[in-house]
Design a protein around this motif. Structure first.
Motif: not given
Ligand code: ADP
Length: 222
Positions: A13-18, A36-37, A42-44
């Protein structure tokens, strides 16, 4: 086993988020993201950091598994030579001097001893002071045990933290100051315990370097 499957299963799931975050960045475009950039960035960054932590957690759970078969008697000087070879680059870059005392043969799996030397010596080089790093690896017999010591002239460890640093993800220094995730010493502790030994920091006053010691049975136990 729980930590192993948890860290393994969490990776997907972490890979999917990235990947999803990267796709948003690519399809919408950095400019169009406007204010929003930074949030997407930050998510990445967080996904990458969590991925690295999971990798480390996996390495830790693997270290908790005892190597197959009884330990062979290994030439510790030879194992150390291999580790120093793999650390050649950082040794050259820092101008470090690594000296050794008399290193005996002890019953331990070479890959495990290698892990111990690798973690402890690379810490001695990472947590160096302003002086040229000096690392001394030695061994002495004590009541059926071989006590190995790795001493450095680095930044030292406040005695108040001398036990805590062996815990999983425990660090004294910030990640901006020194990279790492606080797993190396936890791995060392697990490895040493598998052979019935222990690991500790010997009298270490901040600013005066550190000495890490660990024990391995001097002779095969069975
Ligand atoms: P990491 O280096 O990834 O933080 P470790 O588990 O190897 O993880 O070390 C835990 C902490 O112990 C480090 O964050 C550091 O604060 C301290 N430490 C370890 N080795 C040394 C050393 N040789 N000199 C000074 N501090 C050290």
């Amino acid at each position: 086993m729980f930590a192993y499957s948890a860290s393994h299963d969490l990776q997907e799931p972490l890979r999917n988020i990235a990947i999803s975050a990267q796709l948003i960045e690519r399809t919408v475009g950095h400019e169009a993201l406007g204010p929003s950039a930074p949030f997407l960035a930050e998510v990445l960054t967080s996904a990458r950091r969590m991925g690295a932590l999971l990798e480390d957690l996996l390495a830790y759970t693997k270290a908790t598994k005892y190597e197959e078969g009884p330990p062979p008697t290994v030439d510790t000087a030879q194992v150390l030579a291999g580790v120093l070879q793999s650390l050649r680059r950082v040794i050259d870059e820092t101008g470090a001097r690594v000296t050794t005392g008399n290193l005996p043969a002890v019953p331990i799996h070479a890959s495990r001893l290698s892990q111990l030397f690798q973690n402890l010596i690379s810490n001695s080089l990472k947590y160096r002071s302003r002086e040229v790093p000096l690392v001394h690896v030695d061994a002495a017999g004590r009541g059926g045990w071989c006590v190995f010591s790795i001493s450095d002239n680095g930044i030292g460890i406040d005695p108040r933290f001398a036990e805590r640093i062996f815990g999983l993800f425990q660090r004294i220094h910030g990640r901006d100051e020194y990279p790492g995730s606080g797993i190396g010493l936890a791995i060392c502790q697990r490895v040493v315990e598998q052979y019935g030994g222990r690991i500790w920091v010997e009298h270490s006053t901040s600013g005066q370097g550190s000495t890490f010691c660990f024990t391995i049975p001097a002779r095969p136990r069975y």
